[in-house]
Design a protein around this motif. Structure first.
Motif, PDB file in Angstrom:
ATOM      1  N   SER A   1       0.823  -1.206   0.000  1.00 35.48           N
ATOM      2  CA  SER A   1       0.000   0.000   0.000  1.00 35.48           C
ATOM      3  C   SER A   1       0.860   1.260   0.000  1.00 35.48           C
ATOM      4  O   SER A   1       0.560   2.243  -0.679  1.00 35.48           O
ATOM      5  N   LEU A   2       1.957   1.220   0.755  1.00 41.06           N
ATOM      6  CA  LEU A   2       2.880   2.356   0.756  1.00 41.06           C
ATOM      7  C   LEU A   2       3.519   2.517  -0.615  1.00 41.06           C
ATOM      8  O   LEU A   2       3.704   3.640  -1.104  1.00 41.06           O
ATOM      9  N   GLY A   3       3.832   1.394  -1.252  1.00 41.29           N
ATOM     10  CA  GLY A   3       4.419   1.449  -2.592  1.00 41.29           C
ATOM     11  C   GLY A   3       3.479   2.082  -3.595  1.00 41.29           C
ATOM     12  O   GLY A   3       3.899   2.882  -4.441  1.00 41.29           O
ATOM     13  N   ILE A   4       2.183   1.726  -3.519  1.00 36.89           N
ATOM     14  CA  ILE A   4       1.190   2.330  -4.422  1.00 36.89           C
ATOM     15  C   ILE A   4       1.116   3.839  -4.194  1.00 36.89           C
ATOM     16  O   ILE A   4       1.033   4.622  -5.146  1.00 36.89           O
ATOM     17  N   GLY A   5       1.173   4.251  -2.935  1.00 33.61           N
ATOM     18  CA  GLY A   5       1.138   5.678  -2.631  1.00 33.61           C
ATOM     19  C   GLY A   5       2.336   6.414  -3.191  1.00 33.61           C
ATOM     20  O   GLY A   5       2.213   7.532  -3.718  1.00 33.61           O
ATOM     21  N   ILE A   6       3.511   5.793  -3.094  1.00 30.91           N
ATOM     22  CA  ILE A   6       4.727   6.422  -3.625  1.00 30.91           C
ATOM     23  C   ILE A   6       4.628   6.561  -5.142  1.00 30.91           C
ATOM     24  O   ILE A   6       4.977   7.602  -5.715  1.00 30.91           O
ATOM     25  N   ILE A   7       4.155   5.505  -5.801  1.00 28.60           N
ATOM     26  CA  ILE A   7       3.995   5.552  -7.264  1.00 28.60           C
ATOM     27  C   ILE A   7       3.019   6.651  -7.662  1.00 28.60           C
ATOM     28  O   ILE A   7       3.241   7.387  -8.635  1.00 28.60           O
ATOM     29  N   LEU A   8       1.923   6.786  -6.909  1.00 23.95           N
ATOM     30  CA  LEU A   8       0.940   7.821  -7.196  1.00 23.95           C
ATOM     31  C   LEU A   8       1.567   9.208  -7.133  1.00 23.95           C
ATOM     32  O   LEU A   8       1.395  10.032  -8.041  1.00 23.95           O
ATOM     33  N   VAL A   9       2.317   9.475  -6.071  1.00 22.02           N
ATOM     34  CA  VAL A   9       2.939  10.784  -5.899  1.00 22.02           C
ATOM     35  C   VAL A   9       3.950  11.054  -7.015  1.00 22.02           C
ATOM     36  O   VAL A   9       3.996  12.148  -7.601  1.00 22.02           O
ATOM     37  N   VAL A  10       4.756  10.045  -7.336  1.00 22.64           N
ATOM     38  CA  VAL A  10       5.788  10.217  -8.366  1.00 22.64           C
ATOM     39  C   VAL A  10       5.165  10.545  -9.720  1.00 22.64           C
ATOM     40  O   VAL A  10       5.604  11.467 -10.419  1.00 22.64           O
ATOM     41  N   PHE A  11       4.121   9.814 -10.090  1.00 23.36           N
ATOM     42  CA  PHE A  11       3.523  10.034 -11.406  1.00 23.36           C
ATOM     43  C   PHE A  11       2.749  11.338 -11.456  1.00 23.36           C
ATOM     44  O   PHE A  11       2.720  11.995 -12.501  1.00 23.36           O
ATOM     45  N   VAL A  12       2.093  11.713 -10.378  1.00 23.94           N
ATOM     46  CA  VAL A  12       1.361  12.979 -10.373  1.00 23.94           C
ATOM     47  C   VAL A  12       2.327  14.158 -10.533  1.00 23.94           C
ATOM     48  O   VAL A  12       2.033  15.138 -11.221  1.00 23.94           O
ATOM     49  N   ILE A  13       3.517  14.035  -9.935  1.00 25.50           N
ATOM     50  CA  ILE A  13       4.476  15.143  -9.993  1.00 25.50           C
ATOM     51  C   ILE A  13       5.307  15.119 -11.279  1.00 25.50           C
ATOM     52  O   ILE A  13       5.454  16.137 -11.962  1.00 25.50           O
ATOM     53  N   LEU A  14       5.817  13.946 -11.634  1.00 23.02           N
ATOM     54  CA  LEU A  14       6.780  13.862 -12.732  1.00 23.02           C
ATOM     55  C   LEU A  14       6.155  13.517 -14.077  1.00 23.02           C
ATOM     56  O   LEU A  14       6.580  14.014 -15.114  1.00 23.02           O
ATOM     57  N   VAL A  15       5.163  12.620 -14.069  1.00 18.09           N
ATOM     58  CA  VAL A  15       4.546  12.192 -15.333  1.00 18.09           C
ATOM     59  C   VAL A  15       3.026  12.338 -15.199  1.00 18.09           C
ATOM     60  O   VAL A  15       2.295  11.339 -15.147  1.00 18.09           O
ATOM     61  N   PRO A  16       2.515  13.554 -15.125  1.00 17.33           N
ATOM     62  CA  PRO A  16       1.076  13.736 -14.882  1.00 17.33           C
ATOM     63  C   PRO A  16       0.189  13.212 -15.999  1.00 17.33           C
ATOM     64  O   PRO A  16      -0.959  12.849 -15.759  1.00 17.33           O
ATOM     65  N   GLN A  17       0.710  13.138 -17.225  1.00 16.79           N
ATOM     66  CA  GLN A  17      -0.098  12.646 -18.340  1.00 16.79           C
ATOM     67  C   GLN A  17      -0.182  11.125 -18.385  1.00 16.79           C
ATOM     68  O   GLN A  17      -1.042  10.580 -19.058  1.00 16.79           O
ATOM     69  N   GLY A  18       0.720  10.442 -17.697  1.00 14.40           N
ATOM     70  CA  GLY A  18       0.763   8.985 -17.765  1.00 14.40           C
ATOM     71  C   GLY A  18       1.757   8.504 -18.803  1.00 14.40           C
ATOM     72  O   GLY A  18       2.288   9.282 -19.613  1.00 14.40           O
TER      73      GLY A  18
ATOM     74  N   PRO B   1       0.400   8.493 -23.007  1.00 11.91           N
ATOM     75  CA  PRO B   1       0.367   9.833 -23.616  1.00 11.91           C
ATOM     76  C   PRO B   1       1.738  10.494 -23.666  1.00 11.91           C
ATOM     77  O   PRO B   1       2.055  11.199 -24.638  1.00 11.91           O
ATOM     78  N   SER B   2       2.583  10.261 -22.658  1.00 17.73           N
ATOM     79  CA  SER B   2       3.922  10.859 -22.651  1.00 17.73           C
ATOM     80  C   SER B   2       4.783  10.245 -23.750  1.00 17.73           C
ATOM     81  O   SER B   2       5.515  10.955 -24.448  1.00 17.73           O
ATOM     82  N   ILE B   3       4.692   8.914 -23.906  1.00 14.80           N
ATOM     83  CA  ILE B   3       5.451   8.250 -24.970  1.00 14.80           C
ATOM     84  C   ILE B   3       4.967   8.716 -26.344  1.00 14.80           C
ATOM     85  O   ILE B   3       5.758   8.973 -27.248  1.00 14.80           O
ATOM     86  N   SER B   4       3.650   8.832 -26.489  1.00 14.41           N
ATOM     87  CA  SER B   4       3.087   9.297 -27.758  1.00 14.41           C
ATOM     88  C   SER B   4       3.544  10.720 -28.082  1.00 14.41           C
ATOM     89  O   SER B   4       3.886  11.031 -29.235  1.00 14.41           O
ATOM     90  N   ALA B   5       3.566  11.582 -27.077  1.00 18.40           N
ATOM     91  CA  ALA B   5       4.020  12.965 -27.297  1.00 18.40           C
ATOM     92  C   ALA B   5       5.494  12.997 -27.666  1.00 18.40           C
ATOM     93  O   ALA B   5       5.922  13.781 -28.531  1.00 18.40           O
ATOM     94  N   LEU B   6       6.297  12.127 -27.039  1.00 12.02           N
ATOM     95  CA  LEU B   6       7.724  12.077 -27.345  1.00 12.02           C
ATOM     96  C   LEU B   6       7.972  11.598 -28.777  1.00 12.02           C
ATOM     97  O   LEU B   6       8.813  12.142 -29.496  1.00 12.02           O
ATOM     98  N   VAL B   7       7.187  10.572 -29.194  1.00 14.94           N
ATOM     99  CA  VAL B   7       7.332  10.057 -30.559  1.00 14.94           C
ATOM    100  C   VAL B   7       6.962  11.116 -31.576  1.00 14.94           C
ATOM    101  O   VAL B   7       7.622  11.285 -32.598  1.00 14.94           O
ATOM    102  N   SER B   8       5.865  11.879 -31.286  1.00  7.50           N
ATOM    103  CA  SER B   8       5.465  12.929 -32.246  1.00  7.50           C
ATOM    104  C   SER B   8       6.517  14.018 -32.370  1.00  7.50           C
ATOM    105  O   SER B   8       6.712  14.586 -33.431  1.00  7.50           O
ATOM    106  N   LYS B   9       7.230  14.304 -31.269  1.00  2.70           N
ATOM    107  CA  LYS B   9       8.277  15.332 -31.341  1.00  2.70           C
ATOM    108  C   LYS B   9       9.477  14.844 -32.142  1.00  2.70           C
ATOM    109  O   LYS B   9      10.160  15.639 -32.797  1.00  2.70           O
TER     110      LYS B   9
END
Length: 347
Positions: A299-316, A319-327
């Motif tokens: 449960s703590l691990g899930i919470g850490i993952i949630l915080v990391v993605f909300v801060i660093l990779v908010p799009q998921g 979508p982030s990979i797709s945006a990188l490929v388009s660039k």
């Protein structure tokens, strides 16, 4: 002149082909234990799909998808014990959660509850079901021949069987085919639904509910139908989960299950069905990994993952990979008409 193929159609065909390949090929290379673990991944992926459709496309954030997941699991348990056949139990595990979602959604959406309170209500319902299922340990708490068992749960559940043949139980491969086939079918049906007039209206409501209402759409009805569909999908995930382990207990209603579904959608990317599946696989793999060691609580691990993605990779991820490929793709500049001649603009 050939018409260009839509990128969405290409992605749909690719994902469908990969799903069919996984359905047919994985039993050839995995042993029984690994195939059983893969079935667990499918069950949580179906739960994540229900959250992805409801949140990413209908714009309704439910903090209580575990309620319908757990109802589906308990419905299968009660049904297979009383019927002696998994066919009717599987059907009920989708119908009853969908009906409960429709009833709950009616009071929420037709009562014009705000989006914030929808999350609170679904969270509260999940908590109530968790506490209620924990308090059914007496012999008087039974449905037909099925004793609910309280916090001990309902062990010894029969696996899936061939339709109408209760004596022909499915082994690990058969259960995999049913589970993975259900996941692939749900994905195809959701993609088809979202491409219809109904799906486009649901997305329009997510984008601007007031404008959709002024145009003349009954926003409450569309939200109710989407919420009910999501509940039925989550219930099927709970059914597969119960059949997978031959056991169901109140932990299926735990808040960690709802959190896992939300985090899976966030990790994969809101507004994409494939992302939810990928996110569910990643999260469940990390949970399994953390279960083999005592360094960090799942449960703590899930919470850490949630915080990391909300801060660093908010799009998921997707979508982030797709945006990188388009660039990274080279940009093609359209020809410009200068006077009477058409010249190509070179980079």
């Amino acid at each position: 002149m050939t018409l260009p193929i839509s990128p969405r159609l290409i992605s749909f065909l690719v994902v469908t082909a990969l799903g069919l390949a996984a359905l047919l090929i994985m039993p050839m290379f995995l042993d029984s234990f690994s195939l059983l673990q893969a079935t667990l991944f499918v069950a949580v992926a179906i739960l994540a799909l229900s959250q992805a459709f409801l949140w990413g496309y209908a714009g309704i954030l439910s903090f209580g998808q575990a309620a319908f997941f757990g109802i589906g699991g308990y419905t299968y348990a009660v049904g297979v014990i009383n019927f002696g056949d998994s066919t009717g139990a599987i059907a009920l595990s989708m119908v009853i959660p969908a009906a409960v979602a429709a009833l709950l959604g009616y009071f929420m959406f037709y009562g014009r509850i705000s989006d914030a309170y929808v999350g609170v209500i679904t969270l509260t319902v999940t908590t109530i079901l968790y506490e209620l299922s924990n308090s059914t340990s007496g012999d008087q708490y039974r449905i037909g021949s099925a004793q609910l068992g309280g916090f001990n749960g309902m062990p010894g559940l029969a696996p899936f069987n061939l339709p109408g043949q209760p004596d022909q139980w499915l082994d690990e491969k058969g259960t995999w085919y049913v589970a993975m086939g259900a996941l692939l079918l749900i994905y195809i049906l959701l993609r088809g639904l979202l491409s219809t007039w109904f799906g486009r209206v649901v997305v329009a409501i997510r984008e601007n509910e007031t404008r959709a209402m002024l145009v003349g759409y009954d926003v409450r009805f569309y939200k109710l139908v989407a919420f009910s569909i999501s509940g039925g999908i989550a219930g099927l995930g709970g059914c597969i989960y119960a059949a997978w382990g031959g056991f169901v207990n109140p932990s299926v209603f735990a808040l960690s299950m709802s959190a896992q579904a939300i985090v899976s959608v966030l990790v994969g990317g809101i507004g994409t069905l494939v992302g939810a599946i990928a996110g569910a696989v990643i999260i469940q793999a990390l949970i399994n990994l953390s279960g083999t060691q005592s360094i960090i609580d799942p449960s703590l691990g899930i919470g850490i993952i949630l915080v990391v993605f909300v801060i660093l990779v908010p799009q998921g991820l997707l979508p982030s990979i797709s945006a990188l490929v388009s660039k990274l793709k080279p940009k093609q500049l359209a020809p410009q008409r200068l006077g009477h001649e058409t010249q190509e603009v070179k980079p």
